[in-house]
Structures are given as C-alpha cells and as structure tokens.
Design a protein around this motif. Structure first.
Motif, PDB file in Angstrom:
ATOM      1  N   THR A  29      31.795  -4.443 -18.470  1.00 59.81           N
ATOM      2  CA  THR A  29      30.675  -4.104 -17.594  1.00 59.81           C
ATOM      3  C   THR A  29      30.249  -5.348 -16.822  1.00 59.81           C
ATOM      4  OG1 THR A  29      29.897  -2.425 -19.117  1.00 59.81           O
ATOM      5  CG2 THR A  29      28.311  -3.263 -17.518  1.00 59.81           C
ATOM      6  N   PHE A  30      30.086  -5.207 -15.507  1.00 60.22           N
ATOM      7  CA  PHE A  30      29.642  -6.303 -14.651  1.00 60.22           C
ATOM      8  C   PHE A  30      28.254  -5.981 -14.105  1.00 60.22           C
ATOM      9  CE2 PHE A  30      33.241  -9.192 -13.763  1.00 60.22           C
ATOM     10  CZ  PHE A  30      34.193  -8.579 -14.544  1.00 60.22           C
ATOM     11  N   THR A  31      27.385  -6.987 -14.083  1.00 57.94           N
ATOM     12  CA  THR A  31      26.041  -6.787 -13.545  1.00 57.94           C
ATOM     13  C   THR A  31      25.651  -7.956 -12.647  1.00 57.94           C
ATOM     14  OG1 THR A  31      25.068  -7.863 -15.471  1.00 57.94           O
ATOM     15  CG2 THR A  31      25.225  -5.467 -15.541  1.00 57.94           C
ATOM     16  N   VAL A  32      24.749  -7.677 -11.720  1.00 55.19           N
ATOM     17  CA  VAL A  32      24.142  -8.719 -10.885  1.00 55.19           C
ATOM     18  C   VAL A  32      22.741  -8.244 -10.533  1.00 55.19           C
ATOM     19  CG1 VAL A  32      25.060  -7.760  -8.720  1.00 55.19           C
ATOM     20  CG2 VAL A  32      24.383 -10.154  -8.838  1.00 55.19           C
ATOM     21  N   SER A  33      21.799  -9.194 -10.523  1.00 55.27           N
ATOM     22  CA  SER A  33      20.441  -8.877 -10.117  1.00 55.27           C
ATOM     23  C   SER A  33      20.217  -9.488  -8.739  1.00 55.27           C
ATOM     24  CB  SER A  33      19.442  -9.451 -11.128  1.00 55.27           C
ATOM     25  OG  SER A  33      18.119  -9.169 -10.721  1.00 55.27           O
ATOM     26  N   VAL A  34      20.104  -8.640  -7.727  1.00 55.92           N
ATOM     27  CA  VAL A  34      19.853  -9.142  -6.375  1.00 55.92           C
ATOM     28  C   VAL A  34      18.369  -9.451  -6.259  1.00 55.92           C
ATOM     29  CG1 VAL A  34      19.938  -8.629  -3.909  1.00 55.92           C
ATOM     30  CG2 VAL A  34      21.779  -7.869  -5.409  1.00 55.92           C
ATOM     31  N   ALA A  35      18.059 -10.687  -5.897  1.00 56.72           N
ATOM     32  CA  ALA A  35      16.682 -11.153  -5.889  1.00 56.72           C
ATOM     33  C   ALA A  35      15.844 -10.469  -4.811  1.00 56.72           C
ATOM     34  CB  ALA A  35      16.647 -12.665  -5.672  1.00 56.72           C
TER      35      ALA A  35
ATOM     36  N   ASP B  38      27.911 -11.074 -16.447  1.00 55.97           N
ATOM     37  CA  ASP B  38      26.694 -11.052 -15.648  1.00 55.97           C
ATOM     38  C   ASP B  38      26.746 -12.151 -14.582  1.00 55.97           C
ATOM     39  OD1 ASP B  38      23.130 -11.428 -16.407  1.00 55.97           O
ATOM     40  OD2 ASP B  38      24.188 -10.650 -14.655  1.00 55.97           O
ATOM     41  N   PHE B  39      26.628 -11.767 -13.317  1.00 55.80           N
ATOM     42  CA  PHE B  39      26.551 -12.753 -12.248  1.00 55.80           C
ATOM     43  C   PHE B  39      25.167 -13.402 -12.194  1.00 55.80           C
ATOM     44  CE2 PHE B  39      30.416 -12.823  -9.793  1.00 55.80           C
ATOM     45  CZ  PHE B  39      31.056 -11.639 -10.122  1.00 55.80           C
ATOM     46  N   MET B  42      21.103 -13.371  -7.935  1.00 59.81           N
ATOM     47  CA  MET B  42      21.650 -13.907  -6.697  1.00 59.81           C
ATOM     48  C   MET B  42      20.787 -13.442  -5.539  1.00 59.81           C
ATOM     49  SD  MET B  42      25.748 -13.313  -7.384  1.00 59.81           S
ATOM     50  CE  MET B  42      26.265 -14.102  -5.852  1.00 59.81           C
ATOM     51  N   LEU B  84      29.531  -1.754  -7.158  1.00 62.42           N
ATOM     52  CA  LEU B  84      28.318  -2.237  -7.815  1.00 62.42           C
ATOM     53  C   LEU B  84      27.154  -1.388  -7.296  1.00 62.42           C
ATOM     54  CD1 LEU B  84      29.005  -6.057  -7.726  1.00 62.42           C
ATOM     55  CD2 LEU B  84      28.322  -4.796  -9.764  1.00 62.42           C
ATOM     56  N   ILE B  91      26.736  -2.197  -3.332  1.00 62.25           N
ATOM     57  CA  ILE B  91      27.218  -3.416  -2.678  1.00 62.25           C
ATOM     58  C   ILE B  91      28.625  -3.116  -2.201  1.00 62.25           C
ATOM     59  CG2 ILE B  91      27.871  -5.822  -3.064  1.00 62.25           C
ATOM     60  CD1 ILE B  91      25.583  -6.017  -5.064  1.00 62.25           C
ATOM     61  N   PHE B  96      32.799  -7.686  -3.685  1.00 65.93           N
ATOM     62  CA  PHE B  96      33.143  -7.952  -5.082  1.00 65.93           C
ATOM     63  C   PHE B  96      34.656  -8.026  -5.170  1.00 65.93           C
ATOM     64  CE2 PHE B  96      33.157  -8.516  -9.361  1.00 65.93           C
ATOM     65  CZ  PHE B  96      33.227  -7.410 -10.198  1.00 65.93           C
ATOM     66  N   TYR B 160      36.614 -13.618 -10.929  1.00 64.72           N
ATOM     67  CA  TYR B 160      35.904 -12.675 -10.061  1.00 64.72           C
ATOM     68  C   TYR B 160      34.958 -13.449  -9.143  1.00 64.72           C
ATOM     69  CZ  TYR B 160      37.559  -9.917 -13.951  1.00 64.72           C
ATOM     70  OH  TYR B 160      38.351  -9.369 -14.920  1.00 64.72           O
ATOM     71  N   LEU B 162      31.676 -12.787  -6.173  1.00 65.38           N
ATOM     72  CA  LEU B 162      30.738 -11.837  -5.570  1.00 65.38           C
ATOM     73  C   LEU B 162      29.971 -12.528  -4.447  1.00 65.38           C
ATOM     74  CD1 LEU B 162      29.320  -9.077  -5.589  1.00 65.38           C
ATOM     75  CD2 LEU B 162      27.753  -9.991  -7.306  1.00 65.38           C
ATOM     76  N   ILE B 164      26.777 -11.625  -1.961  1.00 67.75           N
ATOM     77  CA  ILE B 164      25.713 -10.662  -1.698  1.00 67.75           C
ATOM     78  C   ILE B 164      25.494 -10.566  -0.182  1.00 67.75           C
ATOM     79  CG2 ILE B 164      23.313 -10.039  -2.135  1.00 67.75           C
ATOM     80  CD1 ILE B 164      25.030 -10.071  -4.635  1.00 67.75           C
TER      81      ILE B 164
END
Lengths: 171, 183
Positions: A29-35, B38-39, B42, B84, B91, B96, B160, B162, B164
């Motif tokens: 599982t990949f996650t990112v939190s866009v600010a 976890d990125f 960003m 994503l 996204i 990605f 990987y 990414l 944004i």
C-alpha cells in the motif's frame, strides 16, 4: 496380483498432471498526504494619502490598487473580507469610518461585493466570495484589487492620522 | 490365504504413499522491505523519490524475491490497482512512477546480476490497472538459464517517484501496488 497392477497404473496418471501454470502475488500500500495551501498576500503595505485639508477628499488610492492574492487547494469555498483595527487616529482624535470607504474589482470568477459605497468597518466586511473552480485555484490563486477613498471632515483637528487595514481570508 | 491377503494390503498402502508425496513444480515470491510505503506530506509541486538512501545509487525501496525449482521461464509483473486516490480526487498516472534498478540471482551462494531481464530501467508512470512486465527470467550473460534458482532465488529491486501536480487538492491519497509472478 491384479490389485497390485491396478494401483501402479493410477500412480502414473497422477504423476503426469502436475504441469499447470503457476502464479503468485504480493501487495503493498502506498500513501501520500498532499499538504493544504491556504494563503493570502498583498503587494504593498503602506498607503499614504499625503497632506489633506479639512474638507478635502481623495479617492482611487493607491492609483494602481492594492493587489490581494488568495490561494487555496482545500476544495472548499473561501471568502475575502476587509476591516480596520480602529478608525484613522491621531492621539485621541479620529476620522470616523463613515468617511473611509473601499472599492476595486476582481480578476476571479466569484462574487464581488463592492458597489462603490462600501465603508470600512472594524467588523470584517465581505469583499469577495470564491466562485466555481476556485475552491482549488492553484497554482496562480485569485486576485482582487482594492482602492480606498477618504474625506477629511470640515472641522478636523490637524495631525498625522493612521489606521491599519486588515484583509482576512476564511473558509 | 490369510497371509497372502495381508501382503496385498501392505503393498497397496505403499503404492498410495508414493502417489501423495510425488514432487511437482513450485514457484514462491516474497515481498521484502515495507509493504506499507508512505511518501509522507508533500506540497503541490513537490517531487520525492522513495528509496532507502537517495544519495546511494545502489539503494532501492523494496524488492521481490522469487524462487523457482523448475527450468521454466517465469515473469514478474507490477501494477497499480488504481491511481493514487482520495475520495473522488486522483493524482494523474504520470505523476507516480516506478523503475527496476537491479535484478540478480543465485543458486547457492554466488550472486549474478541479470539486468537483461529488467524491462523498465527508466521511470514509467503507473497507468491504473495496467500490468507491467517488470522482469523476465532466463538466459543470463554470465550463467546458463536460471529459470530455476533454488535455493537463493532471484531478487528484483524497485524504486518509486512521485511528483505532486502544482494544482493538486489537499488530502490523503492511497493506492495498492500488486506484484505478480507467473510461470
């Protein structure tokens, strides 16, 4: 003897079936939190009406207008308001806010609340509300332009009068 | 008469035992490194590479280890189940990306690089649901065919990246990456 021969035949058949295609998998599982971006900026912080006599009026100040840039990527509507901390003051002397008004125009697609008669108030007053598509207006944001008008009362006491005008961006 | 029938029963039992314990082909894969990646946080416009050490050209993010006990070619695939996603927001696929940095195999003790088996050595975007052929086993420059690599197996490493978009709406975005090996 017959029973022994039958068992041997079955063994060979099963031995010949084991070549089916194989497949196996794993997962991650990949996650990112866009600010969140929620920013307000103005291009000038000092407006000087200069020297005015009692009864004088100046409008269109500053001539090019104050550029107010609002940025958001929250996905929600936002609002721009204007107010001042207190009326123009010089010691205990003041110029009432009824003599101080704002105007301008918008580059955005939302609603502009200026009608040419809007007085500045210590209570934040709506200037602009975001329009469709401006809940996320990155990367350039939405720009509004503000100007001010001041009339010095006929009986105003001389002095250096100042006020602090505040722009507020809210959701 | 009785003795003869007992012998027959014993003989039948022996034959059945061999049928059940007969050997066949086996293909196993393990995912090594984090299965939850976890990125972090960003900002719009940010770019980040997910690897154990961005300044180390030999670093990677995670890897699969494949063990096969037969001399039959096998393939490793990678895909993203979706873009994503955060609610209804996504996204874009090209933002990605992945690549395979290294693949190597060992039968017992001696490791050999097999970069010829790598299919994507430059960054490629995860188009949603597309199964990318990441690696193909088989003939190596250095060693005869190594479709079978028991006991040490073959490793395929991944990195990987990414980016944004500058106008991306805030939120927590997730996707699932699936690694598949077929033979």
């Amino acid at each position: 003897m017959k029973r022994i021969i039958s068992a041997a035949v079955i063994f060979l058949l099963i031995g010949g079936i084991s070549s089916a295609a194989l497949s196996t998998n794993q997962q991650a599982t990949f996650t990112v939190s866009v600010a969140s971006v929620f920013e307000l900026s103005i291009d000038q912080g000092f407006i000087d009406f200069g020297r005015m006599n009692p009864g004088d009026m100046k409008w269109n100040m500053p001539p090019a207008g104050i550029t107010v840039q609002s940025k958001s990527n929250s996905g929600k509507p936002w609002y721009l308001k204007v107010s001042n901390d207190s009326p123009f003051s010089s010691g205990s002397n003041t110029i009432p806010n009824s003599n101080f008004s704002w105007s301008g125009w918008t580059d955005g697609s939302g609603k502009w609340y200026g009608d040419g008669t809007n007085q500045v108030s210590v209570t934040p007053t709506l200037v602009y509300s975001s329009g469709a598509g401006e809940e996320n207006n990155l990367p350039n944001g939405t720009v509004n332009h503000m100007k001010f008008k001041l009339k010095v009362p006929n009986n105003q006491v001389p002095g250096n009068y100042t006020t602090i005008v505040k722009f507020t961006m809210t959701e | 008469m009785r003795l003869f029938s007992e012998q027959n029963r014993i003989l039948s039992a022996v034959i059945i035992f061999f049928m059940l314990s007969g050997t066949g082909s086996a293909l196993t894969m393990t995912l090594q490194g984090n299965s939850s990646l976890d990125f972090g946080t960003m900002a719009p416009g940010d770019n980040k590479q997910l690897t154990t050490n961005p300044s180390d050209s030999y670093a990677y993010c995670n890897k699969i280890s494949v063990v096969s006990n037969v001399d039959t070619q096998w393939n490793a695939y990678i895909k993203a189940d979706s873009l994503l996603t955060s609610g209804t927001l996504t996204i874009p696929a090209d933002s990605f990306q992945w690549l395979s940095t290294y693949a190597g195999f060992s039968k017992t003790g001696n490791w050999y690089a097999h970069t010829n088996g790598i299919r994507y050595r430059t960054y490629t975007g995860f188009a949603s649901g597309t199964n990318y052929l990441a690696y193909t086993s088989g003939t190596s420059d250095l060693d005869p065919a190594v479709n079978d690599n028991i006991t040490d197996g073959t490793e395929v490493q991944f990195i990987y990246m990414l980016t944004i978009p500058t106008d991306q709406t805030a939120g927590l975005y997730t996707t699932r990456i699936v690694y598949t090996v077929t033979q």
